[in-house]
Design a protein around this motif. Structure first.
Motif, PDB file in Angstrom:
ATOM      1  N   ASP A  82      -4.135  42.251 -59.915  1.00 23.72           N
ATOM      2  CA  ASP A  82      -3.750  40.852 -59.628  1.00 23.72           C
ATOM      3  C   ASP A  82      -5.042  40.156 -59.943  1.00 23.72           C
ATOM      4  O   ASP A  82      -6.111  40.613 -59.953  1.00 23.72           O
ATOM      5  CB  ASP A  82      -3.319  40.949 -58.302  1.00 23.72           C
ATOM      6  CG  ASP A  82      -4.663  41.173 -57.256  1.00 23.72           C
ATOM      7  OD1 ASP A  82      -5.488  40.295 -57.103  1.00 23.72           O
ATOM      8  OD2 ASP A  82      -4.488  42.372 -56.778  1.00 23.72           O
ATOM      9  N   PRO A  83      -4.774  38.678 -59.970  1.00 20.48           N
ATOM     10  CA  PRO A  83      -6.143  37.835 -60.333  1.00 20.48           C
ATOM     11  C   PRO A  83      -7.312  38.150 -59.524  1.00 20.48           C
ATOM     12  O   PRO A  83      -8.474  38.040 -59.851  1.00 20.48           O
ATOM     13  CB  PRO A  83      -5.520  36.188 -60.081  1.00 20.48           C
ATOM     14  CG  PRO A  83      -4.083  36.633 -60.666  1.00 20.48           C
ATOM     15  CD  PRO A  83      -3.535  38.041 -59.562  1.00 20.48           C
ATOM     16  N   ALA A  84      -7.281  38.259 -58.277  1.00 20.41           N
ATOM     17  CA  ALA A  84      -8.376  38.501 -57.250  1.00 20.41           C
ATOM     18  C   ALA A  84      -9.212  39.611 -57.798  1.00 20.41           C
ATOM     19  O   ALA A  84     -10.587  39.530 -57.695  1.00 20.41           O
ATOM     20  CB  ALA A  84      -7.983  38.296 -55.952  1.00 20.41           C
ATOM     21  N   ARG A  85      -8.445  40.712 -58.120  1.00 18.73           N
ATOM     22  CA  ARG A  85      -9.090  42.004 -58.473  1.00 18.73           C
ATOM     23  C   ARG A  85      -9.575  41.733 -59.908  1.00 18.73           C
ATOM     24  O   ARG A  85     -10.630  42.337 -60.551  1.00 18.73           O
ATOM     25  CB  ARG A  85      -8.408  43.094 -58.397  1.00 18.73           C
ATOM     26  CG  ARG A  85      -8.075  43.315 -56.720  1.00 18.73           C
ATOM     27  CD  ARG A  85      -7.532  44.441 -56.558  1.00 18.73           C
ATOM     28  NE  ARG A  85      -7.797  45.750 -57.171  1.00 18.73           N
ATOM     29  CZ  ARG A  85      -7.127  46.924 -57.368  1.00 18.73           C
ATOM     30  NH1 ARG A  85      -5.682  46.855 -57.380  1.00 18.73           N
ATOM     31  NH2 ARG A  85      -7.834  47.992 -57.850  1.00 18.73           N
ATOM     32  N   ALA A  86      -8.818  41.063 -60.739  1.00 19.35           N
ATOM     33  CA  ALA A  86      -9.116  41.129 -62.099  1.00 19.35           C
ATOM     34  C   ALA A  86     -10.312  39.969 -62.443  1.00 19.35           C
ATOM     35  O   ALA A  86     -11.040  40.335 -63.540  1.00 19.35           O
ATOM     36  CB  ALA A  86      -7.726  40.407 -63.093  1.00 19.35           C
ATOM     37  N   LEU A  87     -10.538  39.334 -61.652  1.00 22.73           N
ATOM     38  CA  LEU A  87     -11.872  38.098 -61.828  1.00 22.73           C
ATOM     39  C   LEU A  87     -12.868  38.977 -61.930  1.00 22.73           C
ATOM     40  O   LEU A  87     -13.244  39.893 -60.941  1.00 22.73           O
ATOM     41  CB  LEU A  87     -11.692  37.336 -60.814  1.00 22.73           C
ATOM     42  CG  LEU A  87     -12.751  36.097 -60.961  1.00 22.73           C
ATOM     43  CD1 LEU A  87     -12.275  35.121 -61.890  1.00 22.73           C
ATOM     44  CD2 LEU A  87     -13.226  35.306 -59.572  1.00 22.73           C
ATOM     45  N   THR A  88     -13.793  38.570 -62.938  1.00 20.18           N
ATOM     46  CA  THR A  88     -15.163  39.056 -63.185  1.00 20.18           C
ATOM     47  C   THR A  88     -16.007  37.885 -63.340  1.00 20.18           C
ATOM     48  O   THR A  88     -15.726  36.905 -63.620  1.00 20.18           O
ATOM     49  CB  THR A  88     -15.376  40.133 -64.446  1.00 20.18           C
ATOM     50  OG1 THR A  88     -14.987  39.038 -65.538  1.00 20.18           O
ATOM     51  CG2 THR A  88     -14.509  41.293 -64.194  1.00 20.18           C
ATOM     52  N   GLY A  89     -17.489  38.172 -63.564  1.00 18.63           N
ATOM     53  CA  GLY A  89     -18.321  36.990 -63.949  1.00 18.63           C
ATOM     54  C   GLY A  89     -19.017  36.549 -62.668  1.00 18.63           C
ATOM     55  O   GLY A  89     -19.055  36.993 -61.639  1.00 18.63           O
ATOM     56  N   THR A  90     -19.692  35.353 -63.040  1.00 16.20           N
ATOM     57  CA  THR A  90     -20.452  34.706 -61.919  1.00 16.20           C
ATOM     58  C   THR A  90     -19.978  34.347 -60.588  1.00 16.20           C
ATOM     59  O   THR A  90     -20.724  34.758 -59.628  1.00 16.20           O
ATOM     60  CB  THR A  90     -20.944  33.478 -62.803  1.00 16.20           C
ATOM     61  OG1 THR A  90     -21.682  33.577 -63.817  1.00 16.20           O
ATOM     62  CG2 THR A  90     -22.001  32.681 -61.714  1.00 16.20           C
ATOM     63  N   PHE A  91     -18.744  33.889 -60.416  1.00 18.21           N
ATOM     64  CA  PHE A  91     -18.208  33.355 -59.121  1.00 18.21           C
ATOM     65  C   PHE A  91     -17.751  34.959 -58.736  1.00 18.21           C
ATOM     66  O   PHE A  91     -17.601  34.726 -57.148  1.00 18.21           O
ATOM     67  CB  PHE A  91     -16.958  32.426 -59.651  1.00 18.21           C
ATOM     68  CG  PHE A  91     -17.607  31.103 -59.951  1.00 18.21           C
ATOM     69  CD1 PHE A  91     -18.200  30.283 -58.916  1.00 18.21           C
ATOM     70  CD2 PHE A  91     -17.518  30.838 -61.407  1.00 18.21           C
ATOM     71  CE1 PHE A  91     -18.701  28.960 -59.590  1.00 18.21           C
ATOM     72  CE2 PHE A  91     -18.216  29.640 -61.683  1.00 18.21           C
ATOM     73  CZ  PHE A  91     -18.568  28.754 -60.645  1.00 18.21           C
ATOM     74  N   ALA A  92     -17.329  35.780 -59.516  1.00 18.55           N
ATOM     75  CA  ALA A  92     -16.715  37.143 -58.714  1.00 18.55           C
ATOM     76  C   ALA A  92     -17.933  37.657 -57.913  1.00 18.55           C
ATOM     77  O   ALA A  92     -17.573  38.413 -56.966  1.00 18.55           O
ATOM     78  CB  ALA A  92     -15.979  37.880 -59.756  1.00 18.55           C
ATOM     79  N   ARG A  93     -19.273  37.447 -58.598  1.00 12.22           N
ATOM     80  CA  ARG A  93     -20.518  38.085 -57.939  1.00 12.22           C
ATOM     81  C   ARG A  93     -21.132  37.349 -56.990  1.00 12.22           C
ATOM     82  O   ARG A  93     -21.862  37.618 -56.196  1.00 12.22           O
ATOM     83  CB  ARG A  93     -21.159  38.582 -59.080  1.00 12.22           C
ATOM     84  CG  ARG A  93     -20.724  39.737 -59.859  1.00 12.22           C
ATOM     85  CD  ARG A  93     -22.010  40.187 -60.668  1.00 12.22           C
ATOM     86  NE  ARG A  93     -22.410  39.092 -61.796  1.00 12.22           N
ATOM     87  CZ  ARG A  93     -21.912  38.566 -62.945  1.00 12.22           C
ATOM     88  NH1 ARG A  93     -20.976  39.441 -63.315  1.00 12.22           N
ATOM     89  NH2 ARG A  93     -22.699  37.696 -63.583  1.00 12.22           N
ATOM     90  N   GLY A  94     -20.647  35.988 -56.962  1.00 11.43           N
ATOM     91  CA  GLY A  94     -21.514  35.017 -56.073  1.00 11.43           C
ATOM     92  C   GLY A  94     -22.941  34.555 -56.738  1.00 11.43           C
ATOM     93  O   GLY A  94     -23.719  34.522 -55.799  1.00 11.43           O
ATOM     94  N   ASP A  95     -23.005  34.846 -57.899  1.00 11.90           N
ATOM     95  CA  ASP A  95     -24.508  34.444 -58.285  1.00 11.90           C
ATOM     96  C   ASP A  95     -24.824  32.824 -58.242  1.00 11.90           C
ATOM     97  O   ASP A  95     -24.708  32.034 -59.409  1.00 11.90           O
ATOM     98  CB  ASP A  95     -24.507  34.968 -59.919  1.00 11.90           C
ATOM     99  CG  ASP A  95     -24.266  36.222 -60.017  1.00 11.90           C
ATOM    100  OD1 ASP A  95     -24.651  37.097 -59.209  1.00 11.90           O
ATOM    101  OD2 ASP A  95     -24.036  36.969 -61.097  1.00 11.90           O
TER     102      ASP A  95
END
Length: 295
Positions: free
Chosen positions: A233-246
């Protein structure tokens, strides 16, 4: 015991653009006959007819008036022409007592646009594939196994779902008033993603890459995101800056985009949505600081 296969109905198609042509090809491949290809651009229709390998008349809308009412009529014109076509057909002296059905292929319009024909006794509905058709022959293949939105009165929906089933597709139905919202969702993941891709090409162009280089570099990244969405699902598929809270990376992005206002606005809006998806996994204080930065 011998199974008797019910013959497919003859179909007349008005509007032989990319979708109309693809639909004609796909239906003939599944055993349908095409009574007529109706268009103002006869050359387009001739090219489509040559690909069908079965006889099909090429007519204008006005020439349809001299024939009996089609049993199944598909209107695949641009959206802004559908109402005018319906009004024109409603003036024809047709006997529709043999249960004629008309379906249009617009994603945004409901069957209500065909009301002039409904008042003349037609069964009315809409039939829209969730695929992007850019070329008829390849598009005919894409229509197979596609998802289709089918809407209208009971008889029209029943016919629409039968057509989808014959194309090995999957159908779902929504209420008529939700057609614009449904179509906007389709635009979000098709046309808007393409536009977003073009913005990213422009950004890499500012880094010194040619458009060809940028496209070659970004397409695998986009494909990997689609593969993730196929499995998660989109919440788990999301990667990158915002997924990591950078937080610090977000600051660098904003600084790099400060002179590109359209890209900056897109980045902010999608960043906020990304935080909604990933926020439950991140430190609330970090989420709050990033939202303050981009909001």
């Amino acid at each position: 015991m011998t199974t008797v296969t019910k013959p497919k109905p003859e179909v007349t198609i008005i509007g032989i653009g990319r979708l109309g042509a693809a639909l004609a090809i796909a239906l003939v491949q599944q055993g349908y006959s095409v009574g007529a290809l109706v268009t103002r651009q006869r050359e387009n229709a001739r090219r489509t007819a040559a690909k069908l390998h079965v006889p099909a008349r090429i007519l204008t809308v006005r020439e349809l008036a001299d024939l009996p009412a089609p049993k199944v009529l598909l209107i695949a014109t641009p959206d802004d022409q559908i109402a005018k076509v319906a009004e024109t057909l409603a003036k024809f002296d047709w006997d529709t007592r043999r249960t004629s059905t008309v379906l249009h292929t617009s994603g945004a319009l409901s069957s209500a646009v065909l009301d002039p024909l409904r008042q003349k006794g037609w069964s009315t509905g809409s039939l829209h594939p969730l695929v992007s058709v850019s070329e008829p022959k390849a598009g005919a293949g894409l229509l197979r196994d596609a998802y289709w939105c089918v809407e209208g009165d009971k008889r029209a929906v029943r016919l629409g779902k039968a057509i989808v089933s014959d194309l090995d597709g999957k159908s779902f139905s929504i209420s008529s008033e939700n057609k614009p919202l449904y179509h906007a969702a389709a635009v979000m993941v098709s046309g808007n993603v393409t536009a977003l891709f073009d913005v990213a090409l422009e950004m890499l162009g500012q880094c010194g890459l040619s458009r060809k280089q940028a496209q070659g570099a970004l397409l695998p990244l986009l494909a990997s995101a689609v593969r993730n969405l196929e499995q998660l699902d989109p919440a788990r598929a999301l990667t990158g800056t915002f997924a990591r809270g950078d937080l610090e990376t977000v600051k660098r992005h904003l600084a790099a985009l400060k002179n590109n206002k359209p890209a900056l606005e897109i980045y902010r809006l999608l960043g906020l949505r990304s935080l909604e998806l990933s926020g439950s996994r991140l430190d609330p204080a970090v989420v709050k600081r990033i939202k303050r930065l981009i909001g």
